[in-house]
Scaffold this active site. Structure first.
Site, short mmCIF file in Angstrom:
data_model
loop_
_atom_site.label_atom_id
_atom_site.label_comp_id
_atom_site.label_asym_id
_atom_site.label_seq_id
_atom_site.Cartn_x
_atom_site.Cartn_y
_atom_site.Cartn_z
N ARG A 101 44.50 32.01 30.61
CA ARG A 101 44.39 33.48 30.56
C ARG A 101 44.13 33.87 29.11
O ARG A 101 44.98 33.64 28.24
CB ARG A 101 45.67 34.15 31.07
N HIS A 128 38.51 38.27 36.89
CA HIS A 128 39.81 37.80 37.40
C HIS A 128 39.58 37.14 38.76
O HIS A 128 40.02 37.64 39.80
CB HIS A 128 40.77 39.00 37.52
N GLN A 131 42.48 36.37 41.35
CA GLN A 131 42.97 37.56 42.07
C GLN A 131 42.04 37.90 43.23
O GLN A 131 42.48 38.27 44.31
CB GLN A 131 43.06 38.74 41.11
N ASP A 224 43.21 49.63 39.98
CA ASP A 224 43.84 48.75 38.99
C ASP A 224 44.33 49.65 37.86
O ASP A 224 43.92 50.82 37.77
CB ASP A 224 42.80 47.72 38.49
N CYS A 264 46.10 44.84 42.21
CA CYS A 264 46.46 43.48 41.78
C CYS A 264 47.82 43.42 41.12
O CYS A 264 48.38 42.34 40.96
CB CYS A 264 45.38 42.93 40.87
N ARG A 292 48.18 34.91 45.95
CA ARG A 292 47.73 34.25 44.72
C ARG A 292 48.05 32.75 44.80
O ARG A 292 47.22 31.91 44.45
CB ARG A 292 48.45 34.86 43.49
N1 NVA Z 1 42.81 44.85 34.56
C1 NVA Z 1 44.15 44.37 34.38
C2 NVA Z 1 44.49 43.34 35.41
C3 NVA Z 1 45.93 42.87 35.37
C4 NVA Z 1 46.25 41.75 36.32
C5 NVA Z 1 44.30 43.81 32.99
O1 NVA Z 1 43.40 43.10 32.52
O2 NVA Z 1 45.31 44.07 32.35
#
Ligand code: NVA
Length: 307
Positions: A101, A128, A131, A224, A264, A292
């Site tokens: 990540r 992502h 997800q 989101d 998510c 997930r």
């Molecule tokens: N768009 C959000 C997703 C979090 C799982 C972020 O990048 O923080």
């Protein structure tokens, strides 16, 4: 050739369907596949906060017979203390797969080029994909299939989740609509790539400024956070501009009567999603979170078979 999952369109439509079928199988029978027996180690590197991703990958790796190794991004300082190329070659000699990540998506591509083991994007600024596989598994559970469904994403359409819904939804043959205020749309390149995929799968992609029009007739409505990780300094502006895109009971009333709402997580109740709505009958967010693990187990199993 070693395969990776860095962005949603790394999987062809047939491969996406294969991974999703495997995820459903692994959910029904969690301990039947042990591709990481040894145990073989999977490294997880986190340069950004995490809860679901760390928990679901750790549990999933253990269920596959492997050893989950968490690497603290602050200590490793990849790209600062050592180049991505050097880290990739070191880790590739120790572990079977690398889950990362991070912020800049190009760093994941460099890791994949140099590591010699499968690399999985556990969220970048742009995508992502883990997800999305969990989300598509959740939709299949609720709707039976994906082809032809209308999925509307409301809010920050330029964030990783907006991009991933465009690519993964198009790959699945869905009709994906993104509804965002000016300046928060997905890039033309992203929409173009999704449209190219949709032309092959029978799906479609579109942008619709008006959230009410965008949600009308939708089977799935997704939102989101308005302030993705790394965007905290823009918080005040974002909360103001994105306010009309809040996923409320009222907005959802324009969708199909059996439509589902997705997020998510983490969710900011009262901002991008109405307080209480997330716990309501239309919401499938807890299934997404559980899925997930099943989806990522399928990805790791699928990648391991292609090394
Ligand atoms: N768009 C959000 C997703 C979090 C799982 C972020 O990048 O923080």
């Amino acid at each position: 050739m070693t395969r990776h999952l860095l962005r949603d369109d790394d999987l062809t439509p047939a491969e996406q369907a294969e991974v999703l079928a495997l995820a459903a199988e692994l959910k029904a029978e969690p301990f039947t596949h042990k591709p990481l027996t040894g145990p073989r180690t999977v490294a997880m590197i986190f340069d950004k906060p995490t809860l679901r991703t760390q928990a679901s990958f750790s549990a999933g790796i253990a269920e596959l017979g492997g050893n989950p190794l968490i690497i603290n991004g602050d200590l490793a300082q990849i790209g600062v203390r050592e180049s991505v190329e050097d880290v990739a070659r070191v880790l590739g000699r120790q572990v079977s797969q690398i889950v990362w990540r991070t912020n800049d998506h190009h760093k994941l591509e460099t890791m994949a080029t140099w590591a010699d083991v499968p690399v999985i994007n556990a969220l970048s600024d742009d995508f992502h994909p883990c997800q999305l596989l969990a989300d598509l598994l959740t939709v299949i559970e609720r709707k039976g299939s994906l082809v032809g469904l209308r999925a509307t994403f409301v809010g920050d359409g330029a964030c990783n989740m907006g991009n991933s819904w465009l690519l993964a939804g198009a790959t699945a043959g869905m009709h994906v609509v993104v509804s965002s205020p000016e300046g928060y749309e997905p890039s033309a390149a992203m929409v173009g790539q999704a449209a190219k995929i949709a032309a092959e799968t029978g799906g479609s992609v579109g942008l619709e400024r008006d959230p009410v029009a965008a949600v009308a007739g939708a089977d799935i409505v997704i939102t989101d956070t308005w302030v993705s990780m790394g965007k905290e300094s823009e918080s005040t502006d974002r909360l103001a501009v994105l306010a009309p895109y809040s996923l409320t009971t009222e907005l959802m009333s324009g969708a199909k009567p059996d439509a589902i709402a997705m997020h998510c997580l983490p969710a900011y109740r009262g901002k991008e999603i109405e307080a209480g709505f997330i716990d309501g009958a239309d919401s499938v967010v807890w299934d997404e979170a559980e899925n997930r693990r099943h989806a990522q187990k399928a990805v790791m199993t699928w990648l391991e078979a292609r090394r």
